[in-house]
Scaffold this motif. Structure first.
Motif, PDB file in Angstrom:
ATOM      1  N   TYR A 123     -10.375  12.275   3.298  1.00  0.00           N
ATOM      2  CA  TYR A 123     -10.031  11.635   2.033  1.00  0.00           C
ATOM      3  C   TYR A 123     -11.236  11.714   1.102  1.00  0.00           C
ATOM      4  O   TYR A 123     -12.346  11.318   1.463  1.00  0.00           O
ATOM      5  N   GLY A 147     -10.150   5.292   2.881  1.00  0.00           N
ATOM      6  CA  GLY A 147     -10.941   4.698   1.810  1.00  0.00           C
ATOM      7  C   GLY A 147     -12.230   5.462   1.638  1.00  0.00           C
ATOM      8  O   GLY A 147     -12.450   6.499   2.266  1.00  0.00           O
ATOM      9  N   GLN A 148     -13.110   4.927   0.809  1.00  0.00           N
ATOM     10  CA  GLN A 148     -14.363   5.605   0.506  1.00  0.00           C
ATOM     11  C   GLN A 148     -15.390   5.483   1.620  1.00  0.00           C
ATOM     12  O   GLN A 148     -16.303   6.292   1.715  1.00  0.00           O
ATOM     13  N   ASP A 199     -10.870   8.079  -4.845  1.00  0.00           N
ATOM     14  CA  ASP A 199     -11.645   6.945  -5.324  1.00  0.00           C
ATOM     15  C   ASP A 199     -11.091   5.594  -4.881  1.00  0.00           C
ATOM     16  O   ASP A 199     -11.691   4.567  -5.164  1.00  0.00           O
ATOM     17  N   SER A 200      -9.948   5.589  -4.201  1.00  0.00           N
ATOM     18  CA  SER A 200      -9.336   4.327  -3.798  1.00  0.00           C
ATOM     19  C   SER A 200     -10.158   3.637  -2.717  1.00  0.00           C
ATOM     20  O   SER A 200     -10.762   4.288  -1.873  1.00  0.00           O
ATOM     21  N   GLU A 201     -10.149   2.304  -2.768  1.00  0.00           N
ATOM     22  CA  GLU A 201     -10.799   1.551  -1.704  1.00  0.00           C
ATOM     23  C   GLU A 201      -9.981   1.639  -0.425  1.00  0.00           C
ATOM     24  O   GLU A 201     -10.537   1.591   0.659  1.00  0.00           O
ATOM     25  N   TRP A 202      -8.649   1.725  -0.555  1.00  0.00           N
ATOM     26  CA  TRP A 202      -7.792   1.896   0.609  1.00  0.00           C
ATOM     27  C   TRP A 202      -6.483   2.530   0.214  1.00  0.00           C
ATOM     28  O   TRP A 202      -5.976   2.319  -0.868  1.00  0.00           O
ATOM     29  N   LEU A 203      -5.989   3.378   1.098  1.00  0.00           N
ATOM     30  CA  LEU A 203      -4.741   4.096   0.883  1.00  0.00           C
ATOM     31  C   LEU A 203      -4.114   4.335   2.251  1.00  0.00           C
ATOM     32  O   LEU A 203      -4.707   5.019   3.085  1.00  0.00           O
ATOM     33  N   VAL A 237       0.858  -1.175   0.000  1.00  0.00           N
ATOM     34  CA  VAL A 237       0.000   0.000   0.000  1.00  0.00           C
ATOM     35  C   VAL A 237       0.894   1.223   0.000  1.00  0.00           C
ATOM     36  O   VAL A 237       1.806   1.331   0.807  1.00  0.00           O
ATOM     37  N   ASP A 279      -3.990  12.164  -5.371  1.00  0.00           N
ATOM     38  CA  ASP A 279      -5.325  11.859  -4.872  1.00  0.00           C
ATOM     39  C   ASP A 279      -6.033  13.109  -4.394  1.00  0.00           C
ATOM     40  O   ASP A 279      -5.467  14.200  -4.395  1.00  0.00           O
TER      41      ASP A 279
END
Length: 182
Positions: A109, A145-146, A112-116, A9, A75
């Motif tokens: 945040y 994340g979202q 669009d990432s599911e996780w960062l 990640v 991002d």
């Protein structure tokens, strides 16, 4: 949606955003600070379980001032301010009273990432020449994340400074009714 990160990640520092060796800062100037909503924000849950997995961010309440979406380190991010502080439903009456005396700042945040994976610092810029800024690390590393789950968050923040200290312009944190956060 995969709620548990797998594989490497990227690490990001969200107000000093760093991906690999690239660093970018986001900054928000809150002008006309005295006109911002000063009500205390009690962060709400999506459901009645009291589980942080259903936590709604402070912007949901409409009691924050927000920077608008900014791009950094590839991002989307936003800085939010709650001049009247914020608290969680699980806090004691004494904790809530203490939180009401502080100004809360959040990094949210919006990507669009599911996780960062991210490390966050929030800096209150002192606008008087030669005076030091106030930087606070917001906990350990977080996974943004979202949606909020037990492992993923949409925002992190802190009760940054006592409101009375922030609003006394002789301290330099607010100057000409303007507060700057990075």
């Amino acid at each position: 949606m995969n709620s548990t990160p797998t594989g490497p990640v990227p690490i990001v520092d969200a107000s000093r955003l760093t991906v690999s060796k690239r660093t970018e800062a986001i900054e928000c100037e809150f002008s006309q600070w005295s006109l911002l909503p000063s009500r205390h924000v009690a962060v709400m849950y999506n459901d009645n379980t009291g589980n942080s997995a259903g936590l709604r961010g402070p912007a949901f309440t409409g009691m924050t001032a927000a920077s608008g979406i900014m791009r950094a380190a590839g991002d989307k991010w936003m800085i939010e301010a709650c001049p009247g502080g914020s608290s969680m439903p699980s806090y004691t009456a004494d904790d809530i009273q203490r939180c009401m005396e502080h100004t809360s700042i959040f990094i949210t945040y919006k990507g669009d990432s599911e996780w960062l994976r991210a490390r966050c610092t929030i800096t209150l810029v002192n606008q008087l020449p030669g005076w030091k800024d106030r930087t606070i690390a917001v906990g350990q590393e977080h996974v943004f994340g979202q949606t909020n789950t037990d492992k993923i968050v949409t925002h992190v923040g802190c009760n940054l400074v006592k409101r009375s200290i922030l609003e006394d312009e002789s301290n330099g944190w607010k100057f000409n009714d303007r507060v700057i956060v990075r």
